[in-house]
Design an enzyme around this catalytic site. Sequence first.
Site, short mmCIF file in Angstrom:
data_model
loop_
_atom_site.label_atom_id
_atom_site.label_comp_id
_atom_site.label_asym_id
_atom_site.label_seq_id
_atom_site.Cartn_x
_atom_site.Cartn_y
_atom_site.Cartn_z
N GLU A 38 1.69 -4.09 -5.53
CA GLU A 38 0.59 -5.06 -5.44
C GLU A 38 -0.61 -4.56 -6.25
O GLU A 38 -0.91 -3.37 -6.25
CB GLU A 38 0.22 -5.22 -3.96
CG GLU A 38 -0.57 -6.46 -3.67
CD GLU A 38 -0.79 -6.66 -2.17
OE1 GLU A 38 0.18 -6.59 -1.38
OE2 GLU A 38 -1.95 -6.87 -1.78
N SER A 55 -4.93 1.67 -7.55
CA SER A 55 -5.99 2.68 -7.67
C SER A 55 -5.69 3.53 -8.92
O SER A 55 -4.60 3.45 -9.49
CB SER A 55 -5.99 3.57 -6.43
OG SER A 55 -4.79 4.31 -6.38
N GLY A 103 5.13 11.15 -3.76
CA GLY A 103 4.73 9.80 -4.17
C GLY A 103 5.83 9.17 -5.01
O GLY A 103 6.20 8.00 -4.80
N ARG A 114 1.02 15.76 -5.16
CA ARG A 114 1.44 16.49 -6.35
C ARG A 114 2.64 17.39 -6.10
O ARG A 114 2.79 18.46 -6.69
CB ARG A 114 0.27 17.33 -6.93
CG ARG A 114 -0.97 16.54 -7.30
CD ARG A 114 -0.74 15.42 -8.30
NE ARG A 114 -0.34 15.80 -9.64
CZ ARG A 114 -1.17 16.09 -10.63
NH1 ARG A 114 -2.46 16.08 -10.43
NH2 ARG A 114 -0.72 16.38 -11.84
N LYS A 115 3.51 16.94 -5.20
CA LYS A 115 4.77 17.65 -4.97
C LYS A 115 5.96 16.73 -5.21
O LYS A 115 7.09 17.05 -4.85
CB LYS A 115 4.84 18.15 -3.51
CG LYS A 115 3.78 19.16 -3.11
CD LYS A 115 3.87 19.41 -1.60
CE LYS A 115 2.70 20.17 -1.05
NZ LYS A 115 2.69 21.58 -1.44
N CYS A 149 0.85 -1.19 0.00
CA CYS A 149 0.00 0.00 0.00
C CYS A 149 0.88 1.23 0.00
O CYS A 149 1.91 1.24 0.68
CB CYS A 149 -0.80 0.02 1.30
SG CYS A 149 -2.53 -0.22 1.05
N ILE A 150 0.46 2.25 -0.72
CA ILE A 150 1.26 3.48 -0.74
C ILE A 150 0.32 4.68 -0.62
O ILE A 150 -0.79 4.66 -1.15
CB ILE A 150 2.14 3.54 -2.02
CG1 ILE A 150 3.04 4.77 -2.04
CG2 ILE A 150 1.30 3.48 -3.28
CD1 ILE A 150 4.14 4.71 -3.09
N LEU A 151 0.78 5.68 0.13
CA LEU A 151 -0.06 6.86 0.36
C LEU A 151 0.80 8.11 0.55
O LEU A 151 1.80 8.09 1.24
CB LEU A 151 -0.89 6.66 1.64
CG LEU A 151 -1.63 7.90 2.16
CD1 LEU A 151 -2.94 8.12 1.43
CD2 LEU A 151 -1.89 7.80 3.67
N THR A 152 0.37 9.20 -0.09
CA THR A 152 0.83 10.53 0.29
C THR A 152 -0.41 11.23 0.84
O THR A 152 -1.46 11.23 0.18
CB THR A 152 1.33 11.33 -0.93
OG1 THR A 152 2.38 10.61 -1.58
CG2 THR A 152 1.86 12.69 -0.51
N1 ACO Z 1 -3.77 13.42 -11.50
C1 ACO Z 1 -2.96 13.27 -12.55
N2 ACO Z 1 -1.70 12.78 -12.46
C2 ACO Z 1 -1.27 12.41 -11.25
C3 ACO Z 1 -2.06 12.55 -10.08
C4 ACO Z 1 -3.37 13.08 -10.25
N3 ACO Z 1 -4.18 13.28 -9.19
N4 ACO Z 1 -1.36 12.12 -9.02
C5 ACO Z 1 -0.17 11.73 -9.48
N5 ACO Z 1 -0.09 11.90 -10.83
C6 ACO Z 1 1.05 11.60 -11.71
C7 ACO Z 1 1.54 12.92 -12.27
O1 ACO Z 1 2.26 12.65 -13.45
C8 ACO Z 1 2.49 13.37 -11.17
O2 ACO Z 1 3.43 14.34 -11.59
P1 ACO Z 1 3.00 15.92 -11.56
O3 ACO Z 1 2.28 16.15 -10.27
O4 ACO Z 1 4.31 16.64 -11.63
O5 ACO Z 1 2.13 16.10 -12.75
C9 ACO Z 1 3.18 12.07 -10.85
O6 ACO Z 1 2.13 11.09 -10.92
C10 ACO Z 1 3.85 12.01 -9.52
O7 ACO Z 1 3.06 12.55 -8.51
P2 ACO Z 1 3.61 12.70 -7.04
O8 ACO Z 1 3.43 14.11 -6.59
O9 ACO Z 1 4.98 12.13 -6.95
O10 ACO Z 1 2.64 11.70 -6.25
P3 ACO Z 1 1.78 12.02 -4.94
O11 ACO Z 1 2.69 12.45 -3.83
O12 ACO Z 1 0.66 12.90 -5.26
O13 ACO Z 1 1.29 10.54 -4.54
C11 ACO Z 1 -0.20 8.70 -4.60
C12 ACO Z 1 0.71 9.63 -5.43
C13 ACO Z 1 0.63 8.03 -3.50
C14 ACO Z 1 -0.77 7.61 -5.49
C15 ACO Z 1 -1.33 9.57 -3.99
O14 ACO Z 1 -2.15 10.04 -5.03
C16 ACO Z 1 -2.20 8.86 -2.97
O15 ACO Z 1 -1.81 8.68 -1.83
N6 ACO Z 1 -3.43 8.49 -3.36
C17 ACO Z 1 -4.40 7.89 -2.44
C18 ACO Z 1 -3.98 6.48 -2.07
C19 ACO Z 1 -3.74 5.62 -3.30
O16 ACO Z 1 -4.55 5.58 -4.21
N7 ACO Z 1 -2.60 4.89 -3.30
C20 ACO Z 1 -2.23 3.97 -4.36
C21 ACO Z 1 -3.02 2.70 -4.20
S1 ACO Z 1 -2.33 1.37 -5.12
C22 ACO Z 1 -1.19 0.67 -4.09
O17 ACO Z 1 -1.15 1.01 -2.93
C23 ACO Z 1 -0.17 -0.36 -4.59
#
Ligand code: ACO
Length: 302
Positions: A192, A196, A171, A167-168, A158-161
């Site tokens: 895994e 999402s 992740g 968006r910084k 599982c992964i979460l920001t």
């Molecule tokens: N919309 C479009 N592109 C996105 C988005 C979004 N909401 N979020 C990430 N991206 C893409 C973009 O290309 C982004 O780069 P940019 O922001 O410069 O355009 C790139 O991914 C990297 O984004 P980060 O800032 O590094 O990622 P973030 O810190 O926002 O974390 C994460 C991503 C962990 C998936 C976050 O959205 C989150 O916690 N979501 C809720 C929990 C979740 O769904 N976790 C994944 C489940 S699957 C699993 O756990 C294996």
Amino acid sequence: SIDSDSPYMVSQIRQIRFRDFLIDTWYSAPYPEEYSQSSVIFICEHCLKYMNSHKLYMRHQLKNCNMSNHHPPGTEIYRDPEQRVAFWEVDGRKNISYCQNLCLLAKLFLNSKTLYYDVEPFIFYILTEIDASDPSTYHFVGYFSKEKLNNSDYNVSCILTLPVYQRKGYGSLLIDFSYLLSRKEFKFGTPEKPLSDLGLMSYRNYWKITIAHQLKFLWEKYLKNKSDYVTISVENLCKLTGMIPSDVVVGLEQLHALVKNFNTNSYGIAVNLRTIDSVIEKWKSKNYVTLDSSKLLWKPML
Ligand code: ACO
Ligand code: ZN
């Protein structure tokens, strides 16, 4: 939709107070009833304990928090003072309640079913921001969990920001860290499934950028001067990145680097420097935190 985890009681939690933030929740989590009936719950960013009144929360912050040194439990395994980030390794067996609280918190932002109570088979890697004015205070930013013993290729469960830090680039930093651990274990890893939507977008972006960096690296080192012979293969890219072959292919596809040879009916890798340079430059210009593998103080548990 109805919360499938608690058919008799729908959670009322709409927001969490965390650090100085008030964060809207996305999904419901199975907090105990006396908490899930509040519309706001208060969560300590250091020990992740949850409370249902502001008064209790303030008292907790002032004197009851047993994480008085203001960082997650476990071991600090990565520290970068310049970029002000640190990673902590927390064993689900040793810090059960912290990890259970973490899983509950994560569930507020995850639609899929996740574990909450059976945390012992997992290790949790916590990303913190080092406070700008007080370097002994650490702010919880996000985490990923990883199964200790698994026969699959999964390197992230599982992964979460937290939404306020999304968006910084954090992740991507978490994902990069998970692959760094896989390389140290001499393994190829993948997250895994199912991912999402946000997970898929983040991973696809990571795979693209990572493969772009590796193709650039191979070009600079071997191909440019034609002084040396190297095959660029999916297998080599797996070894360099810690990614499994199918994820390397997803990265290559997005760079239009996979070309079909119609004579041999097989695929080859074509390095299109212009595409690669523009992907790398665009990512660099965001000035996100970068990982420095030399700062990792960690050995696989085995
Ligand atoms: N919309 C479009 N592109 C996105 C988005 C979004 N909401 N979020 C990430 N991206 C893409 C973009 O290309 C982004 O780069 P940019 O922001 O410069 O355009 C790139 O991914 C990297 O984004 P980060 O800032 O590094 O990622 P973030 O810190 O926002 O974390 C994460 C991503 C962990 C998936 C976050 O959205 C989150 O916690 N979501 C809720 C929990 C979740 O769904 N976790 C994944 C489940 S699957 C699993 O756990 C294996
Ligand atoms: Zn606390």
